[in-house]
Each structure stands twice: as structure tokens, then as C-alpha cells.
Write a protein that holds these residues in place. Structure first.
Motif, PDB file in Angstrom:
ATOM      1  N   UNK A  91       0.792  -1.221   0.000  1.00 29.90           N
ATOM      2  CA  UNK A  91       0.000   0.000   0.000  1.00 29.90           C
ATOM      3  C   UNK A  91       0.826   1.274   0.000  1.00 29.90           C
ATOM      4  N   UNK A  92       2.136   1.180  -0.031  1.00 35.37           N
ATOM      5  CA  UNK A  92       3.007   2.352  -0.067  1.00 35.37           C
ATOM      6  C   UNK A  92       3.824   2.332  -1.354  1.00 35.37           C
ATOM      7  N   UNK A  93       4.083   3.529  -1.900  1.00 35.71           N
ATOM      8  CA  UNK A  93       4.921   3.641  -3.088  1.00 35.71           C
ATOM      9  C   UNK A  93       6.375   3.658  -2.640  1.00 35.71           C
ATOM     10  N   UNK A  94       7.097   2.590  -2.950  1.00 36.47           N
ATOM     11  CA  UNK A  94       8.473   2.424  -2.501  1.00 36.47           C
ATOM     12  C   UNK A  94       9.356   2.220  -3.731  1.00 36.47           C
ATOM     13  N   UNK A  95      10.528   2.837  -3.727  1.00 35.60           N
ATOM     14  CA  UNK A  95      11.436   2.683  -4.863  1.00 35.60           C
ATOM     15  C   UNK A  95      12.206   1.369  -4.750  1.00 35.60           C
ATOM     16  N   UNK A  96      12.695   0.919  -5.890  1.00 29.72           N
ATOM     17  CA  UNK A  96      13.415  -0.345  -5.951  1.00 29.72           C
ATOM     18  C   UNK A  96      14.699  -0.290  -5.119  1.00 29.72           C
ATOM     19  N   UNK A  97      15.349   0.876  -5.065  1.00 31.27           N
ATOM     20  CA  UNK A  97      16.603   0.983  -4.316  1.00 31.27           C
ATOM     21  C   UNK A  97      16.392   0.713  -2.835  1.00 31.27           C
TER      22      UNK A  97
END
Length: 320
Positions: free
Chosen positions: A89-95
Motif C-alpha cells: 500500500x506504499x509507493x516504494x522505490x526499488x533501491x
């Protein structure tokens, strides 16, 4: 003759000079690709809102020539559509995921580099089998789809192979007990005998096809389950989320390794449908009734298809 007064700077109504007010009111637009200002208040360890930076002037922090579509809610960095994903449910970057800064949405299988291949595989099989509600509540709906397919292959293929062997041996014992010659019952010609149930050739063919069978079953069940959810208005995520649930739910097929012909397939089949329904409910944040429909309509659909084909075949047979 009076002295000429020096001209004065025009004053704004609030007493400030117009030149200073203009300088403060007209900031220079940042160049394309410029990073966020250092005074934005976000650090690498603080969540950052998605809408506060101006994305018109931003590029992905990992791909400098690709425009950003949002910011990571953990580190605040700009990210493109390829790098930014929905994790729990959260927008998280691949890094952040790769570097281990966040654990939201990671299954034990996703952390196999840290846990070890067998430990991660076994922990995931146990979690899907015993605590599916907790497992699917934390599973990310997108990203790592390839890892989910790989897990389905490693988890379900041993059970599929065992089920093929047990059922073929069971067929041989059953027909021998009944005094039926499988070769003659299959038609009597050499080709039919070679492909008769329980024949070595048939067992080898089914064993070789086991991995493909596992993937096809997971993809078909995931697709049909997603379609069932769409029918009752229960989808909140894309098709990828349902396919991912189906891949992890395939872990239940591992338990077909126990040598109980026919019975183990029935028990495992029932529990796999329960796990699939739980996974869909948690992944799409939908009701249990809608998730149950999405799963149960699949065998009903298959039964209707088989019944229709049988009826057509019987009707065709009466015409000749």
C-alpha cells in the motif's frame, strides 16, 4: 534655487521596496532533472509525501534521462515507473527494497539472498500453508513477479511429480485387483499400450511436463480468479496481483509428496482453494464472499465445460 531631491525607490504598500518584493515573489524555475531542494525537510530515513515535489522538473534518481512519475514514500527520492512500486500500500522505490531499507511487502522468498535458498523456500512454504492470512497481508501486489513464478516451480513441482507417480501406480494396482488388462482396455495396439495409464512412457511424459503443468495451472487459476473478482466488483489491484497470489498459493501442492494416492490430491486441492481465496481477499482488500466466489466459480466453470463437451459428444454419437 532649492536643491534637487534625490529620487527615492518606490515603496510597496507594506513598506518594502518593490525590487526586493519582486525578487522574492519570482523564484527562478529549476532546470529539468534538478534534484529536490536540500531544505525540503526529507531525509533518507523519513517518509516523504508523493505530491509535494514538482515532478515537472525531476528525473528518476536511478535513470537520469527518464522522467519521474512520483517519489518514494520512504526515502523521498524521485523514481520512474519502472523503479516505483506498490509495496503493502506504499509507493516504494526499488533501491530501498534492494538495499534493505524497507521490509514491507517482502516474503521470505524475496529475501533468499539473506536467508539462504533452502531456508527462504521452506519458510515461505510454511507461511503459505499455516498462516496464509498474515503472509498475503504483507505481500506486495506488484514487483518480484519472476521470483513468484520461480517459487511456484520449486515448491509445486516435487508434489506434482509425486502425485503423477502415486496415481499411476495406484491405477496399476487398482486394475490388477479388478483383473483388467490396461493394455487391452486401452485398445490393444502397441501405441495405445505405450500410452496406457501406468505405463512407463506415460509416467515419464507426465513427469517431464510437471513444471509446465505447474506454471500453466497457476497462470490459469490466477487469470480466472481475477476475472471472477471482476464479475463481482472485488478487484482493487491489477491482474499481476492475482497471478502473484496464485503462484504463491501453488506452494500447497508441495504436500502431495506424501504417498496417499487420490486422497492427498483431494485434500491438497481443497486447501489450495482456501489459501487462494484468502490471498485474493487480502491482496485486493475485498470481502471473503467475493474472494470465495472468485475461487469456487473456477471448478464450476470447468464442470460446465466438461459436461457440455460430453453432451455434444453423446449427441454426435447418436447421429452415427
Amino acid at each position: 534655487m532649492s536643491e534637487q531631491e534625490d529620487p527615492q525607490e518606490p515603496q510597496s504598500p507594506d513598506g518594502t521596496e518593490e525590487g526586493e518584493a519582486a525578487d522574492e515573489a519570482s523564484p527562478v524555475d529549476p532546470p529539468v532533472g534538478a534534484p529536490a531542494a536540500s531544505g525540503s525537510g526529507h531525509t533518507a530515513d523519513e517518509p516523504s509525501g508523493v505530491g509535494d515535489p514538482d515532478l515537472r522538473y525531476s528525473a528518476c534518481s536511478q535513470h537520469e534521462h527518464v522522467p519521474a512519475v512520483g517519489t518514494c514514500e520512504h526515502c523521498g527520492s524521485f523514481a520512474c515507473g519502472e523503479c516505483l512500486g506498490d509495496l503493502g500500500g506504499r509507493l516504494i522505490c526499488r533501491a530501498c527494497v534492494v538495499d534493505g531499507r524497507v521490509e514491507v511487502g517482502l516474503s521470505p522468498w524475496d529475501e533468499r539472498k539473506k536467508l539462504g535458498l533452502f531456508a527462504a523456500w521452506w519458510a515461505t512454504v510454511k507461511a503459505v500453508t499455516l498462516t496464509p492470512s498474515d503472509f498475503f497481508s504483507r505481500l506486495a501486489p506488484s514487483q518480484f513477479m519472476g521470483a513468484a513464478i520461480g517459487f511456484a516451480l520449486l515448491a509445486a513441482t516435487p508434489g506434482q511429480i509425486a502425485n503423477v507417480i502415486y496415481n499411476n501406480l495406484g491405477n496399476v494396482l487398482l486394475f490388477e485387483t479388478l483383473g483388467v488388462d490396461l493394455g487391452q482396455a486401452s485398445g490393444g495396439d502397441p501405441f495405445s499400450q505405450m500410452l496406457a495409464p501406468g505405463s512407463p512412457v506415460m509416467i515419464v511424459l507426465q513427469v517431464v511436463m510437471a513444471p509446465l503443468t505447474v506454471i500453466m495451472n497457476a497462470m490459469i487459476y490466477g487469470l480466472l480468479a481475477h476475472l471472477g473478482l471482476m464479475i463481482v466488483g472485488g478487484t482493487t489491484k491489477k491482474l499481476e496481483a492475482s497471478l502473484k497470489v496464485a503462484c504463491y498459493a501453488a506452494a500447497i501442492n508441495f504436500w502431495m509428496i506424501f504417498p496417499v494416492p487420490y486422497i492427498n490430491a483431494v485434500v491438497v486441492g481443497i486447501w489450495s482453494m482456501v489459501v487462494l481465496a484468502i490471498g485474493l481477499m487480502k491482496m485486493h482488500n475485498t470481502t471473503g464472499a467475493k474472494a470465495a466466489f472468485a475461487v469456487l466459480w473456477i471448478p464450476c466453470l470447468c464442470g460446465c465445460a466438461v459436461g457440455g463437451i460430453a453432451a455434444i459428444a453423446a449427441l454426435a454419437a447418436t447421429q452415427f
